[in-house]
Design a protein around this motif. Sequence first.
Motif, mmCIF file in Angstrom:
data_model
loop_
_atom_site.group_PDB
_atom_site.id
_atom_site.type_symbol
_atom_site.label_atom_id
_atom_site.label_comp_id
_atom_site.label_asym_id
_atom_site.label_seq_id
_atom_site.Cartn_x
_atom_site.Cartn_y
_atom_site.Cartn_z
ATOM 1 N N VAL A 1 -22.861 -21.649 -20.081
ATOM 2 C CA VAL A 1 -23.112 -21.721 -21.790
ATOM 3 C C VAL A 1 -21.676 -21.612 -21.978
ATOM 4 O O VAL A 1 -20.946 -20.329 -21.616
ATOM 5 C CB VAL A 1 -23.944 -20.691 -22.126
ATOM 6 C CG1 VAL A 1 -24.210 -20.991 -23.497
ATOM 7 C CG2 VAL A 1 -25.373 -21.542 -21.800
ATOM 8 N N CYS A 2 -20.902 -22.144 -22.350
ATOM 9 C CA CYS A 2 -19.402 -22.548 -22.878
ATOM 10 C C CYS A 2 -19.621 -21.198 -24.233
ATOM 11 O O CYS A 2 -20.473 -21.734 -24.888
ATOM 12 C CB CYS A 2 -18.728 -23.767 -23.340
ATOM 13 S SG CYS A 2 -17.757 -22.853 -24.082
ATOM 14 N N THR A 3 -18.808 -20.395 -24.211
ATOM 15 C CA THR A 3 -19.247 -19.510 -26.150
ATOM 16 C C THR A 3 -18.244 -19.732 -26.498
ATOM 17 O O THR A 3 -18.852 -18.879 -27.556
ATOM 18 C CB THR A 3 -19.061 -17.979 -24.966
ATOM 19 O OG1 THR A 3 -17.673 -18.320 -24.733
ATOM 20 C CG2 THR A 3 -19.633 -17.191 -24.414
ATOM 21 N N ARG A 4 -17.532 -21.035 -26.329
ATOM 22 C CA ARG A 4 -16.704 -21.720 -27.879
ATOM 23 C C ARG A 4 -17.649 -22.619 -28.509
ATOM 24 O O ARG A 4 -17.785 -22.721 -29.426
ATOM 25 C CB ARG A 4 -15.249 -21.601 -27.716
ATOM 26 C CG ARG A 4 -14.201 -20.695 -27.027
ATOM 27 C CD ARG A 4 -13.281 -20.938 -26.988
ATOM 28 N NE ARG A 4 -12.244 -19.817 -26.283
ATOM 29 C CZ ARG A 4 -11.301 -20.645 -25.833
ATOM 30 N NH1 ARG A 4 -10.576 -21.461 -25.719
ATOM 31 N NH2 ARG A 4 -10.435 -19.533 -24.828
ATOM 32 N N CYS A 5 -17.870 -23.859 -27.526
ATOM 33 C CA CYS A 5 -18.339 -25.139 -28.118
ATOM 34 C C CYS A 5 -19.756 -24.953 -27.883
ATOM 35 O O CYS A 5 -20.734 -25.901 -28.681
ATOM 36 C CB CYS A 5 -17.347 -25.980 -27.545
ATOM 37 S SG CYS A 5 -17.995 -26.541 -25.537
ATOM 38 N N GLY A 6 -20.589 -24.382 -26.813
ATOM 39 C CA GLY A 6 -21.940 -23.828 -27.229
ATOM 40 C C GLY A 6 -22.752 -24.949 -26.173
ATOM 41 O O GLY A 6 -23.727 -25.406 -25.621
ATOM 42 N N THR B 1 -16.131 -20.019 -21.166
ATOM 43 C CA THR B 1 -15.353 -20.946 -21.616
ATOM 44 C C THR B 1 -14.782 -22.238 -20.474
ATOM 45 O O THR B 1 -14.863 -22.010 -19.852
ATOM 46 C CB THR B 1 -13.515 -20.912 -21.433
ATOM 47 O OG1 THR B 1 -13.556 -19.329 -22.464
ATOM 48 C CG2 THR B 1 -12.893 -21.559 -22.740
ATOM 49 N N CYS B 2 -15.543 -23.426 -21.223
ATOM 50 C CA CYS B 2 -15.370 -24.356 -20.477
ATOM 51 C C CYS B 2 -14.231 -24.769 -19.942
ATOM 52 O O CYS B 2 -12.867 -24.725 -21.168
ATOM 53 C CB CYS B 2 -16.516 -25.616 -21.143
ATOM 54 S SG CYS B 2 -15.839 -26.574 -23.131
ATOM 55 N N PRO B 3 -13.741 -25.633 -19.500
ATOM 56 C CA PRO B 3 -12.680 -26.704 -19.203
ATOM 57 C C PRO B 3 -12.294 -27.443 -20.594
ATOM 58 O O PRO B 3 -10.601 -27.649 -20.515
ATOM 59 C CB PRO B 3 -12.898 -27.213 -18.547
ATOM 60 C CG PRO B 3 -13.859 -26.990 -17.301
ATOM 61 C CD PRO B 3 -15.047 -26.657 -18.451
ATOM 62 N N ARG B 4 -13.418 -27.727 -21.243
ATOM 63 C CA ARG B 4 -13.040 -28.685 -22.187
ATOM 64 C C ARG B 4 -12.013 -27.634 -23.389
ATOM 65 O O ARG B 4 -11.176 -27.880 -24.108
ATOM 66 C CB ARG B 4 -13.526 -29.428 -23.114
ATOM 67 C CG ARG B 4 -13.653 -31.024 -23.217
ATOM 68 C CD ARG B 4 -14.817 -31.476 -23.608
ATOM 69 N NE ARG B 4 -15.917 -30.911 -22.813
ATOM 70 C CZ ARG B 4 -17.167 -30.796 -23.952
ATOM 71 N NH1 ARG B 4 -17.251 -31.407 -24.877
ATOM 72 N NH2 ARG B 4 -18.024 -30.528 -23.398
ATOM 73 N N CYS B 5 -12.326 -26.430 -23.635
ATOM 74 C CA CYS B 5 -11.822 -25.447 -24.657
ATOM 75 C C CYS B 5 -10.478 -24.486 -24.639
ATOM 76 O O CYS B 5 -9.709 -24.201 -24.951
ATOM 77 C CB CYS B 5 -13.082 -24.662 -24.974
ATOM 78 S SG CYS B 5 -14.435 -25.338 -25.813
ATOM 79 N N GLN B 6 -10.536 -25.013 -22.443
ATOM 80 C CA GLN B 6 -9.800 -24.256 -21.879
ATOM 81 C C GLN B 6 -8.732 -25.449 -22.647
ATOM 82 O O GLN B 6 -6.777 -24.224 -22.552
ATOM 83 C CB GLN B 6 -9.790 -23.399 -20.567
ATOM 84 C CG GLN B 6 -10.640 -22.753 -20.380
ATOM 85 C CD GLN B 6 -11.310 -22.679 -18.616
ATOM 86 O OE1 GLN B 6 -9.753 -22.831 -18.274
ATOM 87 N NE2 GLN B 6 -12.025 -22.998 -18.346
HETATM 88 ZN ZN LIG Z 1 -16.577 -25.595 -24.326
#
Ligand SMILES: [Zn+2]
Length: 141
Positions: free
Chosen positions: A92-97, A132-137
């Motif tokens: 679960v990405c804590t930034r984008c969900g 944090t998912c790759p996209r958000c990173q």
């Molecule tokens: Zn994300």
Amino acid sequence: MGSDRLAERLRERGYRATPQRLAVGRAIRQLERHATADQVAEIVVRDMPGLALPTVYAALEVLEALGEVRRVATIGGTAYFETTDRPHHHTVCTRCGAIEDLKAEAGLEPVLEAARRVGFADIRAEVTVLGTCPRCQHGAR
Ligand SMILES: [Zn+2]
Ligand SMILES: [Zn+2]
């Protein structure tokens, strides 16, 4: 699981097999992946126009109590549900969900054993990895 089987399970546990509960059970199966109550409602209202979102939530809660559906995670106040056929782990990405399935052989037996020791029954465990998912990173928004 077909609707007949779900109806049977509901009755076994003392719940009425209402058309709404059966329709929600079918919808979550149709969605296959992590679905919000809104997404489930969108499918159910095709057959049951006027069905209110709280009814969908209530039905999901009954199916959850039955072990047919589980809450994967709640992100920003939105609960995500899925069927319990194929137990698996999640990121679960804590930034984008974003919620994704995670394939990993996690040895959860010690955790389950500890839960049994404190008296838990009907137990299951999956790992939710927060991060944090790759996209958000990479700064994509
Ligand atoms: Zn994300
Ligand atoms: Zn999943």
